[in-house]
Each structure stands twice: as C-alpha cells, then as structure tokens.
Motif scaffolding. Structure first.
Motif, short mmCIF file in Angstrom:
data_model
loop_
_atom_site.label_atom_id
_atom_site.label_comp_id
_atom_site.label_asym_id
_atom_site.label_seq_id
_atom_site.Cartn_x
_atom_site.Cartn_y
_atom_site.Cartn_z
N ALA A 295 0.86 -1.18 0.00
CA ALA A 295 0.00 0.00 0.00
C ALA A 295 0.90 1.24 0.00
N SER A 296 0.64 2.19 0.87
CA SER A 296 1.44 3.41 0.92
C SER A 296 0.99 4.24 2.11
N VAL A 297 1.88 5.11 2.59
CA VAL A 297 1.44 6.08 3.60
C VAL A 297 0.36 6.99 3.04
N ALA A 298 0.28 7.07 1.70
CA ALA A 298 -0.81 7.82 1.07
C ALA A 298 -2.16 7.17 1.31
N GLY A 299 -2.16 5.92 1.81
CA GLY A 299 -3.39 5.26 2.19
C GLY A 299 -3.85 5.62 3.59
N ALA A 300 -3.06 6.44 4.29
CA ALA A 300 -3.41 6.86 5.64
C ALA A 300 -3.48 8.37 5.80
N ARG A 301 -2.82 9.10 4.89
CA ARG A 301 -2.79 10.55 4.98
C ARG A 301 -2.88 11.12 3.57
N ALA A 302 -3.64 12.21 3.43
CA ALA A 302 -3.80 12.83 2.12
C ALA A 302 -2.47 13.33 1.58
N VAL A 303 -2.27 13.17 0.28
CA VAL A 303 -1.07 13.65 -0.40
C VAL A 303 -1.54 14.55 -1.54
N ARG A 304 -1.28 15.83 -1.46
CA ARG A 304 -1.78 16.77 -2.45
C ARG A 304 -1.24 16.44 -3.84
N GLY A 305 -2.14 16.47 -4.81
CA GLY A 305 -1.75 16.24 -6.20
C GLY A 305 -1.80 14.79 -6.64
N PHE A 306 -1.98 13.89 -5.70
CA PHE A 306 -1.99 12.46 -6.02
C PHE A 306 -3.27 11.81 -5.51
N GLY A 307 -4.40 12.45 -5.80
CA GLY A 307 -5.68 11.95 -5.33
C GLY A 307 -5.99 10.53 -5.76
N PRO A 308 -5.84 10.18 -7.04
CA PRO A 308 -6.13 8.81 -7.46
C PRO A 308 -5.24 7.78 -6.77
N TYR A 309 -3.96 8.11 -6.63
CA TYR A 309 -3.03 7.19 -5.97
C TYR A 309 -3.44 6.99 -4.50
N ALA A 310 -3.75 8.10 -3.82
CA ALA A 310 -4.18 8.00 -2.42
C ALA A 310 -5.47 7.20 -2.31
N ALA A 311 -6.41 7.44 -3.23
CA ALA A 311 -7.67 6.70 -3.20
C ALA A 311 -7.43 5.21 -3.39
N ALA A 312 -6.57 4.86 -4.35
CA ALA A 312 -6.28 3.44 -4.60
C ALA A 312 -5.64 2.79 -3.40
N LYS A 313 -4.71 3.48 -2.74
CA LYS A 313 -4.02 2.88 -1.60
C LYS A 313 -4.91 2.80 -0.37
N HIS A 314 -5.77 3.79 -0.15
CA HIS A 314 -6.77 3.65 0.90
C HIS A 314 -7.60 2.38 0.67
N ALA A 315 -8.01 2.18 -0.58
CA ALA A 315 -8.84 1.03 -0.91
C ALA A 315 -8.09 -0.29 -0.76
N VAL A 316 -6.81 -0.30 -1.10
CA VAL A 316 -6.02 -1.52 -0.94
C VAL A 316 -5.96 -1.94 0.53
N ILE A 317 -5.82 -0.95 1.42
CA ILE A 317 -5.80 -1.28 2.85
C ILE A 317 -7.16 -1.84 3.28
N GLY A 318 -8.24 -1.25 2.79
CA GLY A 318 -9.56 -1.77 3.10
C GLY A 318 -9.78 -3.17 2.56
N LEU A 319 -9.30 -3.41 1.35
CA LEU A 319 -9.41 -4.74 0.74
C LEU A 319 -8.61 -5.76 1.54
#
Length: 253
Positions: free
Chosen positions: A147-171
């Motif tokens: 996943a990524s730390v972007a799955g736990a904290r917002a990263v400006r400019g990388f919304g799709p990447y953050a969304a995907a990594k949040h979802a990977v953690i949920g999955l």
C-alpha cells in the motif's frame, strides 16, 4: 561427519507482481532464497529478465512472466500456468502500481485516474482473487499487499493514488477477516518516501524536499521495505493478519 542438509524452502512458489524494479525487485531478491520457486510478474519483461538472470547466477529457481495486472483474463491465465508448472503459490506480494501525474483533482484526466486505480487497486484484486482459492484448498498462504502512507494521509496532487491505496488497505482488512479461518493471512505494508524509480520520476528537487520531511532525515531504501515483507510472510508473523505496517521513518508520526 556428513554435511548438514540444507534447510527446506519456507515457501513453495513466491509470486511478486510489479517485481521487476523498485520495491518489487527488492522483495524478489529478499524472498527468493527462501522460496522453492520465485515468479516475477511485470509488464517490463526485459527488466524482469535481467533480474532473473542475476538470481539464477546465484543458483536460485526463478522465472519471469509478462503480465498486466489490470487484465483479469491475463491474471487467470497466469495462475493456470503456474498451477501446471510450479509448486503452489504460498506467498503473494502485490507490488504493481503507478503514481500517475501530480495534478489537482479538477485537472486530473479521467484516463490517468483510471490507469492509476486499475493498476494499484483492480490489479491487487485480480491477483488476490486468483491466488486465494488455491491457498484455501491447501489450508494456508500469505498475501502481502504493498500500500502506501498515502493510504493513511492525504497527499496533495496524487488523489487517485491515495484513493487506490486507501482502498487496498480496506481490501486487505476485509480479505483477512474472510480467509483467516482457512489459515490464510493477508496484510499490507505502507512504504513512505522510498528511493525508487517512481520517486526519481518526480520533478527535480522533489526527493530532497521529501527527505527533509521525514523525521529519520532520509529516504528509505527498497531493501528496508523488503525486510518487513519477508518477516510478514514468514512463520514468525503467524499471528499477524489484517493489519497495515508503515515503513516511513516516522513520517506518519
């Protein structure tokens, strides 16, 4: 006195998606000595081939497979080939992913959004969906999702990447609950700012700025992520499932 017998491999087949470079390649190098066979699945067949040649020269059993994780039919075909030609997959590491361009959401091209999410999230789903039935049938296995730390904290400019990594953690957490009774463990690892080709592709000066944001005062190394993946995939972590594990030098705090 006879020489001691070599230890049996800890795993049958280790399958690493996105294994040709960066964190994926570090995982391949770290895991291959403990595997009966290691499979590097990546769209970059040339780079994967170089890694295979390197590790075969060390006497390790390893092969490369050209694979686009976004294609469920291609993923299903890969698992059929592996079932026919290799020992069972006992450890799956999902490392395939792309960051996409850095842009605010209102300026983000839909095709780029789709590419990021289809690779990082859909690809992880396709790979898990292919591996889990055989793991369940044989009574165990481990899945480690990168996943990524972007799955736990917002990263400006990388919304799709953050969304995907949040979802990977949920999955990951959902699958861990669904398959624990079958002896299958599912965990995620969330790298922070790691010195990889993905980071190197960002604008000049970005790596230095990111390093200064890390409490540890430096970028992480892919090998440091791979060490944790190896632990989580081992029997030493047999009671760990459903959890996310940052490797970020204290960035999340």
């Amino acid at each position: 006195m006879s020489a001691p017998r070599p230890a049996a491999p800890a795993h049958g087949t280790v399958l690493v998606s996105g294994g040709a470079s960066g964190i994926g390649a570090a995982c391949v190098r770290r895991l291959a000595p403990a595997a009966g066979t290691t499979v590097v699945a990546d769209t970059d067949r040339d780079r994967a081939g170089l890694l295979v040649d390197e590790l075969r020269s060390q006497g390790l059993s390893i092969t490369a497979e050209s694979l686009d994780v976004r294609d469920p039919d291609a993923v299903a075909a890969l698992y059929r080939r592996l079932a026919a030609e290799h020992p069972p997959v006992t450890l799956l590491v999902n490392s395939a992913g792309i960051s996409g361009p850095r842009r605010p959401l209102d300026a983000y091209p839909p095709e780029d959004f789709d590419a990021v999410v289809r690779t990082g999230l859909h690809g992880t789903f396709h790979m898990m969906r292919g591996a889990l039935p055989a793991m369940r049938a044989r009574g165990g296995g481990v899945v480690v999702n990168i996943a990524s730390v972007a799955g736990a904290r917002a990263v400006r400019g990388f919304g799709p990447y953050a969304a995907a990594k949040h979802a990977v953690i949920g999955l990951t957490r959902t699958a861990a609950r669904e398959y624990a009774e079958y002896g299958i463990r599912v965990v995620s690892v969330s790298p922070g700012h790691i010195d990889t080709p993905m980071l190197g592709a960002l604008p000049a000066g970005t790596a230095g700025r990111l390093a200064r944001e890390v409490p540890a005062g430096r970028l992480g190394r892919p090998e440091e992520v791979a060490d944790l993946v190896a632990f989580l995939g081992s029997e030493q972590a047999r009671y760990i499932t459903g959890s996310d594990h940052p490797v970020d030098g204290g960035w999340l705090g």
